[in-house]
Design a protein around this motif. Structure first.
Motif, PDB file in Angstrom:
ATOM      1  N   ASP A   1      37.037  42.842  41.411  1.00 56.12           N
ATOM      2  CA  ASP A   1      35.895  43.750  41.551  1.00 56.12           C
ATOM      3  C   ASP A   1      34.652  43.053  42.092  1.00 56.12           C
ATOM      4  N   ILE A   2      34.789  41.804  42.561  1.00 55.75           N
ATOM      5  CA  ILE A   2      33.670  41.043  43.115  1.00 55.75           C
ATOM      6  C   ILE A   2      33.847  40.938  44.623  1.00 55.75           C
ATOM      7  N   ASP A   3      32.775  41.210  45.368  1.00 57.64           N
ATOM      8  CA  ASP A   3      32.803  41.102  46.825  1.00 57.64           C
ATOM      9  C   ASP A   3      31.593  40.276  47.259  1.00 57.64           C
ATOM     10  N   ILE A   4      31.844  39.178  47.970  1.00 56.07           N
ATOM     11  CA  ILE A   4      30.780  38.302  48.446  1.00 56.07           C
ATOM     12  C   ILE A   4      30.888  38.218  49.959  1.00 56.07           C
ATOM     13  N   THR A   5      29.784  38.508  50.650  1.00 53.60           N
ATOM     14  CA  THR A   5      29.771  38.430  52.104  1.00 53.60           C
ATOM     15  C   THR A   5      28.509  37.708  52.558  1.00 53.60           C
ATOM     16  N   MET A   6      28.589  37.142  53.759  1.00 48.77           N
ATOM     17  CA  MET A   6      27.420  36.497  54.373  1.00 48.77           C
ATOM     18  C   MET A   6      27.390  36.935  55.822  1.00 48.77           C
ATOM     19  N   GLU A   7      26.297  37.596  56.191  1.00 47.95           N
ATOM     20  CA  GLU A   7      26.139  38.057  57.561  1.00 47.95           C
ATOM     21  C   GLU A   7      24.664  37.971  57.928  1.00 47.95           C
ATOM     22  N   ASN A   8      24.390  37.434  59.104  1.00 54.03           N
ATOM     23  CA  ASN A   8      23.014  37.281  59.587  1.00 54.03           C
ATOM     24  C   ASN A   8      22.125  36.578  58.564  1.00 54.03           C
ATOM     25  N   ALA A   9      22.637  35.518  57.973  1.00 53.17           N
ATOM     26  CA  ALA A   9      21.919  34.680  57.005  1.00 53.17           C
ATOM     27  C   ALA A   9      21.562  35.419  55.718  1.00 53.17           C
ATOM     28  N   VAL A  10      22.247  36.515  55.417  1.00 54.42           N
ATOM     29  CA  VAL A  10      22.027  37.247  54.167  1.00 54.42           C
ATOM     30  C   VAL A  10      23.317  37.198  53.351  1.00 54.42           C
ATOM     31  N   LEU A  11      23.224  36.588  52.175  1.00 60.46           N
ATOM     32  CA  LEU A  11      24.356  36.515  51.259  1.00 60.46           C
ATOM     33  C   LEU A  11      24.288  37.723  50.339  1.00 60.46           C
ATOM     34  N   VAL A  12      25.373  38.484  50.279  1.00 58.15           N
ATOM     35  CA  VAL A  12      25.423  39.697  49.460  1.00 58.15           C
ATOM     36  C   VAL A  12      26.509  39.539  48.404  1.00 58.15           C
ATOM     37  N   ILE A  13      26.133  39.807  47.165  1.00 58.04           N
ATOM     38  CA  ILE A  13      27.080  39.797  46.048  1.00 58.04           C
ATOM     39  C   ILE A  13      27.103  41.217  45.507  1.00 58.04           C
ATOM     40  N   ARG A  14      28.274  41.836  45.505  1.00 55.69           N
ATOM     41  CA  ARG A  14      28.389  43.165  44.920  1.00 55.69           C
ATOM     42  C   ARG A  14      29.656  43.232  44.085  1.00 55.69           C
ATOM     43  N   GLY A  15      29.673  44.169  43.210  1.00 55.86           N
ATOM     44  CA  GLY A  15      30.843  44.350  42.373  1.00 55.86           C
ATOM     45  C   GLY A  15      30.606  45.436  41.349  1.00 55.86           C
ATOM     46  N   LYS A  16      31.496  45.475  40.371  1.00 58.04           N
ATOM     47  CA  LYS A  16      31.332  46.477  39.316  1.00 58.04           C
ATOM     48  C   LYS A  16      31.932  45.968  38.026  1.00 58.04           C
ATOM     49  N   ARG A  17      31.339  46.409  36.951  1.00 52.33           N
ATOM     50  CA  ARG A  17      31.860  46.135  35.624  1.00 52.33           C
ATOM     51  C   ARG A  17      32.232  47.490  35.040  1.00 52.33           C
ATOM     52  N   VAL A  18      33.457  47.585  34.558  1.00 52.52           N
ATOM     53  CA  VAL A  18      33.929  48.838  33.984  1.00 52.52           C
ATOM     54  C   VAL A  18      33.090  49.161  32.760  1.00 52.52           C
ATOM     55  N   GLU A  19      32.555  50.361  32.742  1.00 50.23           N
ATOM     56  CA  GLU A  19      31.687  50.776  31.647  1.00 50.23           C
ATOM     57  C   GLU A  19      32.542  51.309  30.501  1.00 50.23           C
ATOM     58  N   GLN A  20      32.274  50.807  29.315  1.00 50.38           N
ATOM     59  CA  GLN A  20      32.977  51.271  28.132  1.00 50.38           C
ATOM     60  C   GLN A  20      32.465  52.660  27.762  1.00 50.38           C
ATOM     61  N   ALA A  21      33.375  53.523  27.372  1.00 44.42           N
ATOM     62  CA  ALA A  21      32.948  54.842  26.911  1.00 44.42           C
ATOM     63  C   ALA A  21      32.142  54.647  25.638  1.00 44.42           C
ATOM     64  N   GLY A  22      30.895  55.043  25.667  1.00 43.02           N
ATOM     65  CA  GLY A  22      30.036  54.775  24.523  1.00 43.02           C
ATOM     66  C   GLY A  22      29.335  56.012  24.038  1.00 43.02           C
ATOM     67  N   SER A  23      29.800  56.527  22.967  1.00 40.66           N
ATOM     68  CA  SER A  23      29.128  57.673  22.369  1.00 40.66           C
ATOM     69  C   SER A  23      29.105  57.465  20.869  1.00 40.66           C
ATOM     70  N   ALA A  24      28.330  58.288  20.206  1.00 41.13           N
ATOM     71  CA  ALA A  24      28.265  58.197  18.750  1.00 41.13           C
ATOM     72  C   ALA A  24      29.637  58.462  18.136  1.00 41.13           C
ATOM     73  N   ALA A  25      30.458  59.261  18.804  1.00 41.60           N
ATOM     74  CA  ALA A  25      31.796  59.551  18.296  1.00 41.60           C
ATOM     75  C   ALA A  25      32.676  58.303  18.282  1.00 41.60           C
ATOM     76  N   ASN A  26      32.394  57.347  19.173  1.00 37.47           N
ATOM     77  CA  ASN A  26      33.161  56.098  19.220  1.00 37.47           C
ATOM     78  C   ASN A  26      32.600  55.038  18.290  1.00 37.47           C
ATOM     79  N   GLY A  27      31.588  55.381  17.527  1.00 36.15           N
ATOM     80  CA  GLY A  27      31.016  54.444  16.579  1.00 36.15           C
ATOM     81  C   GLY A  27      29.850  53.637  17.112  1.00 36.15           C
ATOM     82  N   TYR A  28      29.425  53.869  18.357  1.00 38.38           N
ATOM     83  CA  TYR A  28      28.304  53.121  18.909  1.00 38.38           C
ATOM     84  C   TYR A  28      26.999  53.601  18.286  1.00 38.38           C
ATOM     85  N   LYS A  29      26.209  52.642  17.841  1.00 36.58           N
ATOM     86  CA  LYS A  29      24.868  52.925  17.343  1.00 36.58           C
ATOM     87  C   LYS A  29      23.832  52.464  18.359  1.00 36.58           C
TER      88      LYS A  29
END
Length: 148
Positions: free
Chosen positions: A68-96
């Motif tokens: 899920d990580i993508d690193i590119t370099m073009e025209n002297a610009v280094l770009v880091i992009r990606g994603k982190r899977v978001e955990q389902a978070g609700s009060a029903a799941n016990g999250y406070k």
């Protein structure tokens, strides 16, 4: 017992800084690194280090899978992009409380002309992405004789 001074405006000052940061990142023209906040769900914290023969960027990306990580370099610009899977978070799941963001991230860095795009390497250890950008040897100035 240690005495602590009470600042009645500390909370208001912190709130003002956060509001300013929010609006500054949405108003700018996208050239600064804060412009990425508009296109990101979160931004990993980074350290940029310059050494004699290379630049090193460290980015905190715990929980992000390698694919899920993508690193590119073009025209002297280094770009880091990606994603982190978001955990389902609700009060029903016990999250406070939920403070760890998920979703897409995007960071970019304008590199100097000495950065060698061909030699860039990246690795992840213990949730820290390390990007190594070697420096090119600078061309030595030389005097050119004029014939006449």
């Amino acid at each position: 017992m240690a005495l602590a001074t009470y600042d009645p405006f500390a909370f208001m000052n912190q709130l003002q800084k956060e509001v300013n940061r929010l609006f500054d990142s949405r108003i700018d023209d996208g050239r600064s690194e804060h412009g990425a906040a508009v296109t990101s769900d979160w931004m990993p914290l980074v350290d940029v280090q310059e050494e004699h023969e290379r630049y090193v960027i460290y980015a905190d990306i715990p929980g992000v899978e390698l694919q899920d990580i993508d690193i590119t370099m073009e025209n002297a610009v280094l770009v880091i992009r990606g994603k982190r899977v978001e955990q389902a978070g609700s009060a029903a799941n016990g999250y406070k409380r939920r403070e760890r963001p998920g979703g897409l991230f995007y960071r970019r860095f304008v590199m100097p002309d000495t950065a060698d795009a061909e030699g860039i390497t990246a690795q992840v250890k213990q949730g820290v992405l390390q990007i190594v950008i070697p420096k090119r040897q600078k061309a030595l100035a030389r005097r050119i004789e004029v014939a006449g």
